[in-house]
Design a protein around this motif. Structure first.
Motif, mmCIF file in Angstrom:
data_model
loop_
_atom_site.group_PDB
_atom_site.id
_atom_site.type_symbol
_atom_site.label_atom_id
_atom_site.label_comp_id
_atom_site.label_asym_id
_atom_site.label_seq_id
_atom_site.Cartn_x
_atom_site.Cartn_y
_atom_site.Cartn_z
ATOM 1 N N ALA A 129 49.661 -81.140 -57.286
ATOM 2 C CA ALA A 129 50.159 -79.789 -56.997
ATOM 3 C C ALA A 129 50.804 -79.161 -58.230
ATOM 4 O O ALA A 129 51.464 -79.835 -59.021
ATOM 5 N N VAL A 130 50.573 -77.862 -58.400
ATOM 6 C CA VAL A 130 51.133 -77.130 -59.539
ATOM 7 C C VAL A 130 51.854 -75.886 -59.037
ATOM 8 O O VAL A 130 51.642 -75.426 -57.918
ATOM 9 N N GLY A 131 52.705 -75.340 -59.899
ATOM 10 C CA GLY A 131 53.460 -74.150 -59.541
ATOM 11 C C GLY A 131 53.556 -73.198 -60.713
ATOM 12 O O GLY A 131 52.657 -73.120 -61.545
ATOM 13 N N ALA A 132 54.660 -72.466 -60.787
ATOM 14 C CA ALA A 132 54.884 -71.493 -61.857
ATOM 15 C C ALA A 132 56.158 -71.877 -62.593
ATOM 16 O O ALA A 132 57.256 -71.646 -62.074
ATOM 17 N N PRO A 133 56.037 -72.468 -63.794
ATOM 18 C CA PRO A 133 57.229 -72.848 -64.565
ATOM 19 C C PRO A 133 58.077 -71.618 -64.927
ATOM 20 O O PRO A 133 57.700 -70.481 -64.642
ATOM 21 N N TRP A 134 59.180 -71.847 -65.617
ATOM 22 C CA TRP A 134 60.149 -70.801 -65.922
ATOM 23 C C TRP A 134 59.484 -69.555 -66.519
ATOM 24 O O TRP A 134 58.696 -69.637 -67.462
ATOM 25 N N HIS A 135 59.811 -68.389 -65.935
ATOM 26 C CA HIS A 135 59.276 -67.117 -66.411
ATOM 27 C C HIS A 135 60.208 -65.986 -65.983
ATOM 28 O O HIS A 135 60.916 -66.102 -64.989
ATOM 29 N N PRO A 136 60.215 -64.872 -66.735
ATOM 30 C CA PRO A 136 61.124 -63.758 -66.413
ATOM 31 C C PRO A 136 60.452 -62.687 -65.564
ATOM 32 O O PRO A 136 59.219 -62.614 -65.477
ATOM 33 N N HIS A 137 61.282 -61.828 -64.947
ATOM 34 C CA HIS A 137 60.810 -60.623 -64.264
ATOM 35 C C HIS A 137 61.834 -59.511 -64.484
ATOM 36 O O HIS A 137 63.033 -59.772 -64.582
ATOM 37 N N ARG A 138 61.350 -58.281 -64.505
ATOM 38 C CA ARG A 138 62.232 -57.103 -64.502
ATOM 39 C C ARG A 138 61.488 -55.925 -63.891
ATOM 40 O O ARG A 138 60.299 -55.720 -64.127
ATOM 41 N N GLY A 139 62.193 -55.138 -63.062
ATOM 42 C CA GLY A 139 61.685 -53.845 -62.625
ATOM 43 C C GLY A 139 60.969 -53.794 -61.297
ATOM 44 O O GLY A 139 60.502 -52.728 -60.891
ATOM 45 N N VAL B 190 39.087 -46.681 -42.595
ATOM 46 C CA VAL B 190 38.870 -47.368 -43.865
ATOM 47 C C VAL B 190 38.199 -46.409 -44.836
ATOM 48 O O VAL B 190 37.143 -45.849 -44.533
ATOM 49 N N VAL B 191 38.795 -46.206 -46.007
ATOM 50 C CA VAL B 191 38.185 -45.342 -47.011
ATOM 51 C C VAL B 191 37.596 -46.132 -48.172
ATOM 52 O O VAL B 191 36.796 -45.609 -48.944
ATOM 53 N N GLU B 192 37.989 -47.390 -48.310
ATOM 54 C CA GLU B 192 37.414 -48.211 -49.365
ATOM 55 C C GLU B 192 37.658 -49.684 -49.053
ATOM 56 O O GLU B 192 38.718 -50.051 -48.543
ATOM 57 N N ILE B 193 36.672 -50.517 -49.357
ATOM 58 C CA ILE B 193 36.802 -51.968 -49.260
ATOM 59 C C ILE B 193 36.890 -52.531 -50.681
ATOM 60 O O ILE B 193 36.005 -52.297 -51.507
ATOM 61 N N VAL B 194 37.959 -53.265 -50.953
ATOM 62 C CA VAL B 194 38.148 -53.876 -52.265
ATOM 63 C C VAL B 194 37.916 -55.381 -52.130
ATOM 64 O O VAL B 194 38.642 -56.056 -51.393
ATOM 65 N N PRO B 195 36.915 -55.938 -52.812
ATOM 66 C CA PRO B 195 36.678 -57.389 -52.738
ATOM 67 C C PRO B 195 37.704 -58.155 -53.560
ATOM 68 O O PRO B 195 38.484 -57.566 -54.323
ATOM 69 N N THR B 196 37.696 -59.472 -53.430
ATOM 70 C CA THR B 196 38.633 -60.322 -54.153
ATOM 71 C C THR B 196 37.895 -61.219 -55.136
ATOM 72 O O THR B 196 36.689 -61.409 -55.046
ATOM 73 N N HIS B 197 38.660 -61.767 -56.077
ATOM 74 C CA HIS B 197 38.117 -62.780 -56.976
ATOM 75 C C HIS B 197 39.175 -63.848 -57.186
ATOM 76 O O HIS B 197 40.345 -63.667 -56.856
ATOM 77 N N ILE B 198 38.752 -64.990 -57.734
ATOM 78 C CA ILE B 198 39.659 -66.120 -57.946
ATOM 79 C C ILE B 198 40.162 -66.093 -59.384
ATOM 80 O O ILE B 198 39.379 -65.989 -60.330
ATOM 81 N N VAL B 199 41.475 -66.177 -59.548
ATOM 82 C CA VAL B 199 42.085 -66.273 -60.877
ATOM 83 C C VAL B 199 43.089 -67.426 -60.855
ATOM 84 O O VAL B 199 43.477 -67.911 -59.782
ATOM 85 N N ARG B 200 43.491 -67.846 -62.040
ATOM 86 C CA ARG B 200 44.494 -68.906 -62.144
ATOM 87 C C ARG B 200 45.797 -68.315 -62.662
ATOM 88 O O ARG B 200 45.813 -67.502 -63.576
ATOM 89 N N GLU B 201 46.904 -68.743 -62.068
ATOM 90 C CA GLU B 201 48.223 -68.243 -62.438
ATOM 91 C C GLU B 201 49.171 -69.406 -62.645
ATOM 92 O O GLU B 201 48.882 -70.547 -62.265
ATOM 93 N N GLY B 202 50.369 -69.082 -63.221
ATOM 94 C CA GLY B 202 51.416 -70.089 -63.366
ATOM 95 C C GLY B 202 50.947 -71.310 -64.111
ATOM 96 O O GLY B 202 50.392 -71.240 -65.204
ATOM 97 N N GLY B 203 51.143 -72.466 -63.492
ATOM 98 C CA GLY B 203 50.765 -73.735 -64.094
ATOM 99 C C GLY B 203 49.310 -74.090 -63.882
ATOM 100 O O GLY B 203 48.895 -75.208 -64.186
#
Length: 297
Positions: free
Chosen positions: A55-65, A9-22
């Motif tokens: 319950a919530v999800g991720a409404p219509w959205h695009p992706h590329r690449g 292990v060379v580095e420990i990266v902690p996490t945080h809570i974020v909101r996405e999608g809906g």
């Protein structure tokens, strides 16, 4: 005689809570930068318990690449896209979606799950594509739980989403070499996992704790920060690994984690929202294509 080089292990990266999608909550490592190539995003969705209609999800959205990998542990989801494809994800199912030149889609709770509520837990992982594949035709690879390769041995169970573990390989076709393995370990069990020495490696723990064992001191590594020969990783931590060709993992409790590995692409990254390209001009073109309706043509 060939001598294996153990990764540390060379580095420990902690996490945080974020909101996405809906508005659904995800747990995400703080620093998702070039050091994690080719992984752009590692989102743990939940676990969260929804009441009826919540319950919530991720409404219509695009992706590329790039590619999105959705792996569901609990819950029930449905997806639909601009090309008329649709389907659902149940516990243990994997969807490996290559956005390539462009796709517009939505990911929502299944209507039956929305009515009853329940627990949702899973992952969405973004995998970058090299420049030569960024404009390839979009494709889906869907692997239901019943067809997803798994292996159990000496207190270790693994689902091989991509790559190989304990002699079992995944059938997923990836454009670059990818390892993505979901591992569960009983307390006191051990696993030696081989990872090609040319790949970046990391482990994300989302249950219990594990120790990465290394017989060789890591003090000479420029990113080691004085970590010792045994390094503990606990729930909610992402461990970045040194170079080498093996990881020796010891579980200090019942534990659950992902092993991830892939190549350093060594290409410029221009990223804006759902588009990941190599230049600002390509990002601008993606927005124009989305606005004029040709992104997913």
């Amino acid at each position: 005689m060939f001598r294996h080089v153990m990764r540390s292990v060379v580095e420990i990266v902690p996490t945080h809570i974020v909101r996405e999608g809906g508005g659904f909550k995800v747990r995400r490592p703080f620093r998702m930068g070039r050091v994690l190539s080719p992984f752009l995003l590692i989102d743990e969705m939940g676990p969260v318990d929804y009441g009826p209609g919540e319950a919530v999800g991720a409404p219509w959205h695009p992706h590329r690449g790039f590619e999105t990998v959705t792996y569901l542990l609990d819950g029930r989801m449905r997806h639909e896209d601009s090309a008329g494809n649709s389907g659902e994800l149940n516990p243990g199912d994997v969807q490996w979606m290559t956005a390539g030149r462009g796709i517009i889609h939505c990911e929502e709770p299944h209507e039956d799950f929305l009515k009853t509520g329940g627990r949702t837990h899973g992952f969405q992982i973004w995998v970058n594509l090299p420049a030569e594949h960024k404009m390839m035709a979009p494709r889906y690879q869907e692997v239901p739980a019943s067809e997803s390769p798994t292996v159990e041995e000496n207190g270790v169970s693994a689902r091989i989403i991509a790559g190989e573990c304990m002699g079992v390989s995944s059938s997923i076709d990836t454009k670059i070499p990818i390892t993505l393995i979901h591992v569960k370990m009983e307390k006191g069990s051990r696993l030696i996992q081989k990872i090609d020495s040319v790949l970046n490696g990391m482990i994300y723990v989302f249950g219990g704790s594990i120790i990465i064992e290394n017989k060789i001191s890591v003090k000479k590594h420029p990113m080691a920060f004085g970590l010792g020969a045994k390094q503990n990783i606990v729930d909610g931590e992402l461990a970045l690994l040194s170079e080498g060709d093996e990881i020796k993992i010891h579980s200090t409790s019942e534990s659950e984690f992902l092993i991830l590995a892939g190549p350093e692409l060594n290409e410029p990254i221009e990223r804006y929202g759902p588009f990941v390209m190599n230049t600002k001009e390509e990002i601008h073109q993606a927005f124009l294509d989305y606005q004029n309706g040709t992104l997913a043509k």
